[in-house]
Design a protein around this motif. Structure first.
Motif, PDB file in Angstrom:
ATOM      1  N   HIS A  11     -93.584 -47.391  22.493  1.00 43.98           N
ATOM      2  CA  HIS A  11     -93.002 -48.736  22.560  1.00 43.98           C
ATOM      3  C   HIS A  11     -94.073 -49.762  22.214  1.00 43.98           C
ATOM      4  N   ASN A  12     -93.635 -50.952  21.863  1.00 43.77           N
ATOM      5  CA  ASN A  12     -94.527 -52.078  21.596  1.00 43.77           C
ATOM      6  C   ASN A  12     -94.443 -53.086  22.733  1.00 43.77           C
ATOM      7  N   GLU A  13     -95.559 -53.751  23.000  1.00 44.30           N
ATOM      8  CA  GLU A  13     -95.626 -54.784  24.033  1.00 44.30           C
ATOM      9  C   GLU A  13     -96.168 -56.071  23.415  1.00 44.30           C
ATOM     10  N   PRO A  14     -95.644 -57.251  23.802  1.00 49.29           N
ATOM     11  CA  PRO A  14     -96.041 -58.513  23.162  1.00 49.29           C
ATOM     12  C   PRO A  14     -97.432 -58.992  23.544  1.00 49.29           C
ATOM     13  N   LEU A  15     -97.873 -58.786  24.759  1.00 42.69           N
ATOM     14  CA  LEU A  15     -99.190 -59.172  25.274  1.00 42.69           C
ATOM     15  C   LEU A  15     -99.569 -60.618  24.909  1.00 42.69           C
ATOM     16  N   PRO A  16     -98.872 -61.586  25.468  1.00 42.94           N
ATOM     17  CA  PRO A  16     -99.241 -62.992  25.213  1.00 42.94           C
ATOM     18  C   PRO A  16    -100.605 -63.325  25.800  1.00 42.94           C
ATOM     19  N   LEU A  17    -101.321 -64.212  25.112  1.00 45.22           N
ATOM     20  CA  LEU A  17    -102.612 -64.682  25.599  1.00 45.22           C
ATOM     21  C   LEU A  17    -102.407 -65.834  26.580  1.00 45.22           C
ATOM     22  N   SER A  18    -103.365 -66.042  27.446  1.00 47.17           N
ATOM     23  CA  SER A  18    -103.254 -67.138  28.410  1.00 47.17           C
ATOM     24  C   SER A  18    -103.424 -68.493  27.750  1.00 47.17           C
ATOM     25  N   ALA A  19    -104.079 -68.526  26.583  1.00 51.95           N
ATOM     26  CA  ALA A  19    -104.253 -69.760  25.810  1.00 51.95           C
ATOM     27  C   ALA A  19    -104.513 -69.375  24.366  1.00 51.95           C
ATOM     28  N   PRO A  20    -104.178 -70.224  23.390  1.00 50.89           N
ATOM     29  CA  PRO A  20    -104.454 -69.904  21.987  1.00 50.89           C
ATOM     30  C   PRO A  20    -105.946 -69.651  21.765  1.00 50.89           C
ATOM     31  N   PHE A  28    -104.627 -67.212  17.329  1.00 51.41           N
ATOM     32  CA  PHE A  28    -103.786 -66.206  17.950  1.00 51.41           C
ATOM     33  C   PHE A  28    -103.196 -66.744  19.247  1.00 51.41           C
ATOM     34  N   SER A  29    -101.902 -66.504  19.458  1.00 49.60           N
ATOM     35  CA  SER A  29    -101.263 -66.843  20.726  1.00 49.60           C
ATOM     36  C   SER A  29    -100.852 -65.596  21.496  1.00 49.60           C
ATOM     37  N   ALA A  30    -100.904 -64.447  20.830  1.00 48.44           N
ATOM     38  CA  ALA A  30    -100.573 -63.163  21.455  1.00 48.44           C
ATOM     39  C   ALA A  30    -101.306 -62.073  20.689  1.00 48.44           C
ATOM     40  N   MET A  31    -101.433 -60.897  21.306  1.00 47.61           N
ATOM     41  CA  MET A  31    -102.046 -59.752  20.653  1.00 47.61           C
ATOM     42  C   MET A  31    -101.159 -58.536  20.890  1.00 47.61           C
ATOM     43  N   PRO A  32    -100.023 -58.456  20.179  1.00 49.83           N
ATOM     44  CA  PRO A  32     -99.077 -57.352  20.394  1.00 49.83           C
ATOM     45  C   PRO A  32     -99.749 -55.995  20.194  1.00 49.83           C
ATOM     46  N   PHE A 307    -108.458 -62.434  28.356  1.00 53.93           N
ATOM     47  CA  PHE A 307    -107.728 -63.445  27.597  1.00 53.93           C
ATOM     48  C   PHE A 307    -106.209 -63.286  27.704  1.00 53.93           C
ATOM     49  N   LEU A 308    -105.755 -62.225  28.338  1.00 52.49           N
ATOM     50  CA  LEU A 308    -104.324 -61.964  28.439  1.00 52.49           C
ATOM     51  C   LEU A 308    -103.703 -62.706  29.603  1.00 52.49           C
ATOM     52  N   ARG A 309    -102.442 -63.037  29.448  1.00 52.93           N
ATOM     53  CA  ARG A 309    -101.710 -63.665  30.544  1.00 52.93           C
ATOM     54  C   ARG A 309    -101.570 -62.696  31.718  1.00 52.93           C
ATOM     55  N   GLN A 310    -101.469 -61.403  31.393  1.00 50.94           N
ATOM     56  CA  GLN A 310    -101.350 -60.404  32.453  1.00 50.94           C
ATOM     57  C   GLN A 310    -101.941 -59.086  31.975  1.00 50.94           C
TER      58      GLN A 310
END
Length: 336
Positions: A11-20, A28-32, A307-310
């Motif tokens: 599966h793929n996960e979006p992995l949003p960053l906590s800040a650009p 980058f705003s995310a690192m899928p 750098f990840l939101r979670q």
């Protein structure tokens, strides 16, 4: 260990960053990432990879590549066979990591021991400051209160990069500082930057030139170590381009996994180069195999999870400027 049939989950996960996060030419705003899970009875192996954006190696294509190989994967394969089936890149990295952890669980042995180590130690890591206004970068650098080593992202604007380096050095007089140009300079603009870096006691210049234009470094005195990132992806490119660089930055998403990364580290040493380990952001699951490689390295840049939101739980830990990854994160004590 003999390859055995497995059950494959993808599966793929979006992995949003906590800040650009900004580097030369990209924000980058995310690192899928693509996540691979292999199950063989009670044993589980997992791997995560983000791919390599500048080679158009993205999670969607990685997922499709691995799905197309499902029958071959589930029939069982080992890591050396995998190196012959897939090219270097994120898909191979994710599957390679899952095979390492599966073997670790089946053998009841940490991955680091399988890799030939007698033990592991916490690693001093750089903490990365994205390219921004010089004062903002200085504030962010100073906010890393535990950091002993910093990596500053530059953009190729020589005047602005000069101000960035000087501002951070003024705020962080004792820190080890490296800079990453992310291909922002060329043979004409780079010589003007080097005296500034020396004046600011910068210890490393990463990827000063555009990939495939390494010849522009000919004739430029390397007054401080030059590191290859985008210029050297895998073992074959190490052989072809090492002469332009002093340090080789090995990233598992680039080279296709820990198996190839270890080969690269040994070969780089034989060529008289220093070795660096980096990451393409990612969670602690991506950082864990890089932590094993980092045991063989001179420079470590494994701050991606911060750098990840979670992040995942359990996770790697950062203490006193060091990263630590326990076996509970990835290996014989981990659970999926």
């Amino acid at each position: 260990m003999t390859a055995q049939p497995v059950e494959l989950e993808l599966h793929n996960e979006p992995l949003p960053l906590s800040a650009p996060f900004r580097i030369a030419g990209h924000v980058f705003s995310a690192m899928p990432a693509t996540v691979v899970t292999l199950r063989a009875g009670a044993h589980v192996g997992r791997g995560e990879a983000a791919g390599v954006y500048y080679t158009h190696d993205h999670p969607d294509t990685m997922l499709a590549t691995l799905e197309a190989m499902r029958p071959r994967i589930e029939a069982g394969l080992d890591r050396e066979t995998l190196r012959t089936l897939l090219p270097a890149g994120g898909a191979r990295n994710a599957l390679d990591a899952a095979l390492w952890e599966l073997e670790s669980q089946q053998a009841g042995m940490p991955v680091w021991r399988l890799a030939g180590l007698d033990g592991v130690r916490p690693l001093l890591t750089t903490f990365t400051v994205g390219a921004d206004d010089p004062a903002v970068m200085a504030d962010r650098a100073a906010a890393y209160t535990q950091a002993r080593a910093l990596k500053l992202k530059l953009t190729g604007d020589a005047d602005l990069d000069t101000a960035r380096v000087r501002a951070v050095r003024a705020r962080c007089p004792a820190a080890w500082i490296g800079v990453d140009a992310n291909q922002g300079y060329d043979g004409a603009s780079l010589p003007g930057l080097l005296p500034v870096l020396l004046e600011a006691r910068v210890a490393l210049l990463e990827q000063p030139c555009v990939r495939d234009r390494e010849h522009e470094l000919d004739g430029i005195a390397r007054a401080l170590p030059f590191a290859a990132d985008e210029s050297i992806l895998d073992l074959a490119e190490l052989e072809a381009r090492h002469q332009y660089f002093d340090v080789i930055n090995i990233k598992l998403d680039k080279c296709g996994g820990l198996t190839e990364g270890l080969l690269m580290a040994r070969r780089a040493r034989a060529l008289g180069k220093q070795v660096m380990v980096g990451n393409m952001c990612g969670t602690s699951l991506a950082a864990a195999p890089a932590f094993v490689l980092g045991q063989f390295c001179d420079v470590v840049d494994l701050d991606g999870p911060i750098f990840l939101r979670q992040d995942r739980t359990p996770s790697v830990r950062y203490t006193d400027g060091h990263i630590w990854c326990g076996d509970e994160v990835w290996g014989p004590s981990a659970t999926a």
